[in-house]
Design a protein around this motif. Structure first.
Motif, mmCIF file in Angstrom:
data_model
loop_
_atom_site.group_PDB
_atom_site.id
_atom_site.type_symbol
_atom_site.label_atom_id
_atom_site.label_comp_id
_atom_site.label_asym_id
_atom_site.label_seq_id
_atom_site.Cartn_x
_atom_site.Cartn_y
_atom_site.Cartn_z
ATOM 1 N N GLY A 40 0.840 -1.206 0.000
ATOM 2 C CA GLY A 40 0.000 0.000 0.000
ATOM 3 C C GLY A 40 0.864 1.241 0.000
ATOM 4 O O GLY A 40 1.818 1.353 -0.784
ATOM 5 N N SER A 41 0.572 2.151 0.937
ATOM 6 C CA SER A 41 1.327 3.410 0.955
ATOM 7 C C SER A 41 2.801 3.192 1.317
ATOM 8 O O SER A 41 3.633 4.057 1.071
ATOM 9 N N ASN A 175 0.692 10.808 0.262
ATOM 10 C CA ASN A 175 0.416 9.468 -0.281
ATOM 11 C C ASN A 175 1.262 8.396 0.404
ATOM 12 O O ASN A 175 0.959 7.218 0.299
ATOM 13 N N LEU A 177 1.586 8.079 3.537
ATOM 14 C CA LEU A 177 1.005 7.783 4.848
ATOM 15 C C LEU A 177 -0.194 6.858 4.688
ATOM 16 O O LEU A 177 -0.871 6.923 3.667
ATOM 17 N N PRO A 178 -0.516 6.034 5.660
ATOM 18 C CA PRO A 178 0.195 5.713 6.887
ATOM 19 C C PRO A 178 1.574 5.095 6.604
ATOM 20 O O PRO A 178 1.729 4.369 5.615
ATOM 21 N N VAL A 179 2.497 5.390 7.504
ATOM 22 C CA VAL A 179 3.902 5.054 7.265
ATOM 23 C C VAL A 179 4.110 3.571 6.954
ATOM 24 O O VAL A 179 4.832 3.227 6.024
ATOM 25 N N PHE A 180 3.427 2.713 7.702
ATOM 26 C CA PHE A 180 3.654 1.274 7.506
ATOM 27 C C PHE A 180 2.604 0.614 6.617
ATOM 28 O O PHE A 180 2.471 -0.613 6.622
ATOM 29 N N GLY A 181 1.908 1.403 5.851
ATOM 30 C CA GLY A 181 1.004 0.885 4.827
ATOM 31 C C GLY A 181 0.075 -0.202 5.318
ATOM 32 O O GLY A 181 -0.673 -0.012 6.281
ATOM 33 N N TRP A 245 -1.932 4.921 -3.690
ATOM 34 C CA TRP A 245 -1.816 3.471 -3.828
ATOM 35 C C TRP A 245 -3.069 2.784 -4.371
ATOM 36 O O TRP A 245 -2.935 1.794 -5.111
#
Lengths: 369, 425
Positions: A40-41, A175, A177-181, A245
């Protein structure tokens, strides 16, 4: 006495670039899309674990190669597992990684060409043209490939860097974020599993003598992995920065989408034609390298004095195998699900097994003495 | 080596035989380039697809300076429509009435009628996104009225090609901020986003003349030039096409419109307001006198977001504006250091009020976070699952948004002092 296969020699610089470019080739296919689906992100983080694994793989391979400095991974495998099991393992690697990898690569590159430019061309013709380039490259040998890589790398890397900078106006850092997708488990575990499967470690093990031997293997390997993974990470970051994403994971060819997005006012746009040329360079080099790797490995395994007679049948097999998947989706699935998982075995498991056998043998010898 | 030479020889020979032309190649003069596409709701089928095709005969004549095409009375674009199932089927059907292949490679604008936009556009955008000829940097618009009428009546008198009109329209939005600049990719991202809802600029054909003017401030109306939306701006002249205001979407459906003034506040809150002439009431005179300022956004807004214990969200937005004095009808010397803060404060208050009113409208009337506040709130989450479960887009209407505006008048134009009209001698 078997005549030694003449491979030619080239410097570490050429070797780094050749392996680096070969590693970069996957960013032109739909592969980055699958990593966005995983992360994802945080898609850009997914190759971090793969990079660490690849560096570890290079280290393990260098340990193996140092056990018999004048040999390649093919001879060492036979030396350790015996002529029958060793040859079987080698042929499995040749068939699955190099041959099947080359076949799927030709197919995916041809599909990409069909989607982007040559929409009405028969796939077999494009396949054949790519194969012809691969055949010629493999026939001319690894030295020619390495020197060609050295010659064209400024254009390839320059093109990638231009792409990155020209898309800056479209970047949205939110885009990322969130840092850990999709979660640390997906990003780091699944990401590592999906990105560590690269053919370049085993290829490097095959062409080690042409690169200058086991002593400088690790240095070349680390640098080429860093180049290849750096560009994968940058491409993923640019993709998610430019398109969020949810739609990045929809793209068949994310790199093409990025190239088509370049729009610096009314005068600088529609630059994708230049990138298609870069694709062809990279694709041809990668196919030639895989075909060369397959032919040389088979020749070494069969104790043949020359690899070149094997290029034609292996090339033909590659061509036919490439046409076997029913459609583009089947080819992509085979590549991502099957091939990239299988490649983990020769990259990481095989060197570990070889080292374990060496260790046991050494222990037994020490105990005997 | 001999074998390699032979191989190269045969490769060259085969190249000559097989590469006389690409499969499916089309010369430029075999294509008809669609410059803009319009979509209206159909009466008997799904939609009416209208294409505006470049007329190379006329464009070439006009570009050459001789005006050959124009002399012959030809138009620079040919507009055709078909009632059909979808956009791509429309292109195929329209090809039955043209001698050339209709190509979308140079399409610069996709215009959807308001009626279609209200029904939802995700399906059609998805279709286009898959299409190999699409350029995601094309512009998208919502048309008040019929897109077909817009394409037929849009004849930009200053441009040879409407493509250039749409491209210039994008840059012109930066000059006044009365509409925004939305590309296909932006809209497509926003309708699939978990953080930001979509919007599009409004276009329309203005039927009528000066009679559509709204009352000015001295006649009980508002003191603003942005009180109109496309199709209402009282302009007379040759071209009837107008670009003004914004269509607001919730998910993929249009739920309302913003006028030019609201669009400016919207752009300010997104940090996309480049430049514009804004008028306010003179704070030091009782009469309804105007003060004009040329305003631009000094830097991106600062957002501070908090998720409170009860799950509600508070967002503090700081806007930073810089202005040049452009017109002072009262003749007060606002250039003086004593008076300057008065006008800065009054202007900040005006913008703050406008922004708060607009935010309230988007929360209560549209229930749509077109500002992208969700992008800021998203930063509180480490992974996507909790963020999705937080369901920001449904929480937005209850969010507390506080706007603070900081205005600095940096320059006063070509005048450093205003002297009273009668006090000179």
């Amino acid at each position: 006495m078997v005549k030694i296969i003449k491979e030619g020699t080239f410097g570490p610089g050429e070797a780094i670039i050749l392996l680096g470019i070969s590693n970069i080739a996957r960013i032109f296919l739909s592969y980055p899309r699958s990593l966005v689906e995983i992360g994802g992100s945080a898609a850009w983080m997914t190759p971090l674990g793969g990079l660490a694994a690849a560096l570890a793989g290079i280290y393990l391979m260098s340990l193996v190669l140092k056990k018999s400095p004048g040999s390649t991974i093919i001879e060492i495998t036979e030396m350790v597992f015996g002529p029958f099991i060793g040859m079987a393992v080698n042929i499995l690697i040749i068939a699955h990684i190099l041959e099947m990898g080359g076949a799927l690569f030709i197919r995916e590159f041809s599909e990409a060409m069909l989607i982007t430019t040559l929409r009405f061309a028969p796939i077999s013709v494009i396949d054949a043209v790519f194969l012809a380039m691969g055949l010629l490259g493999a026939y001319l040998g690894i030295e020619a490939l390495a020197r060609t890589a050295r010659l064209i790398y400024p254009y390839i890397l320059g093109g990638l860097i231009i792409l990155i900078f020209t898309l800056i106006p479209f970047w949205n850092f939110h885009n990322l974020l969130p840092v850990f997708g999709k979660g640390p488990k997906e990003v780091f575990l699944l990401g590592t599993y999906s990105t560590a499967g690269i053919a370049e470690i085993i290829i490097a093990g095959v062409i080690v003598q042409a690169m200058g031997g086991a002593e400088i293997f690790a240095r070349i390997g680390y640098r080429s992995m860093l180049i290849g993974f750096a560009f994968l990470i940058i491409t993923l970051a640019v993709l998610v920065l430019t398109y969020n994403w949810p739609i990045s994971e929809e793209f068949t060819l994310p790199f093409l989408r990025l190239a088509r997005t370049i729009y610096l006012g009314r005068f600088i746009q529609r630059l994708e034609a230049i990138f298609i040329l870069v694709w062809v360079f990279v694709g041809a080099l990668k196919i030639a390298l895989l075909l060369y790797g397959a032919a040389v490995s088979l020749a070494r395994s069969l104790k043949l004095p020359d690899y070149r007679p094997l290029i034609w049948p292996l090339g033909l097999a590659m061509f036919i195998l490439g046409l076997l998947p029913l459609d583009m989706l089947a080819a992509i699935k085979l590549d991502i699900v099957y091939l990239r998982s299988f490649v983990l075995i020769p990259n990481y498991l095989l060197p570990l097994l070889i080292l374990a056998v060496f260790w046991f043998k050494g222990r037994r010898e020490r105990a005997g003495s | 080596m001999r074998a390699a030479k032979l191989f190269i020889f045969f490769l060259v020979v085969f190249t000559f035989v097989f590469l006389t032309g690409c499969f499916g190649s089309r010369e430029t003069d075999e294509n008809a380039f669609v410059l803009a596409m319009g979509f209206d709701k159909g009466e008997k089928d799904n939609m009416v697809v209208t294409v505006s095709i470049a007329n190379p005969k006329v464009i070439a004549g006009m570009a050459g300076g001789a005006g050959g095409g124009a002399k012959e009375g030809g138009k620079n674009v040919i507009v055709q429509s078909v009632e059909t199932y979808g956009p791509i089927t429309g292109i195929e059907q329209l090809s039955t009435a043209t001698s050339r292949h209709l190509s979308l490679l140079h399409t610069k604008a996709y215009i959807f009628s308001e009626e279609m936009a209200k029904e939802g556009l995700a399906f059609w955008f998805s279709t286009f996104s898959r299409h190999y000829e699409l350029r995601a940097t094309s512009y998208v618009f919502v048309c008040r009225g019929k897109a077909k009428d817009f394409l037929e009546k849009n004849q930009p008198p200053l441009e040879i090609s409407p493509t250039k009109q749409y491209e210039l329209i994008g840059s012109l939005s930066e000059a006044h901020g009365l509409y925004q600049n939305v590309m296909f990719k932006d809209f497509y991202q926003d309708i699939k986003s978990w953080t930001t809802q979509a919007s599009m600029p409004l276009v329309a054909i203005h039927e009528g003349g000066l009679e559509t003017a709204k009352p000015g401030v001295k006649k009980g109306g508002e003191l603003t030039l942005g009180k109109y939306i496309a199709g209402e701006v009282p302009i007379t002249g040759e071209n009837k096409a107008q670009f003004d205001g914004t269509a607001v979407f919730r998910e993929d459906k249009m739920v309302g419109t913003l006028n030019g003034e609201e669009t400016r506040y919207y752009l300010m809150l997104r940090g996309q307001f480049e430049n514009g002439y804004l008028i306010m009431l003179d704070p030091l005179v009782a009469e309804l006198q105007g003060v004009g300022l040329i305003v631009h956004q000094a830097r991106s807004p600062k957002y501070v977001t908090r998720i409170n214990e009860d799950g509600s969200v508070t967002i503090d937005v700081d806007l930073y504006l810089e202005a040049d004095l452009a017109a002072v009808l009262s003749g007060i010397n606002y250039e003086s250091p004593d008076n300057k803060p008065i006008i800065e404060e009054a202007f900040s208050e005006k913008i703050k009020e406008g922004c708060q009113k607009l935010i309230k409208r988007t929360q209560e009337e549209f229930k749509s976070d077109i500002f992208g506040f969700g992008q800021q709130v998203k930063g509180h989450f480490w992974t996507m699952q909790p963020w999705r479960e937080f369901d920001w887009l449904n929480r937005y209407p209850e969010a507390q948004v506080n706007v603070t505006v900081h205005t600095r008048i940096r320059r006063t134009g070509l005048q450093l002092k205003t002297s009273p009209a009668h006090g000179g001698e």
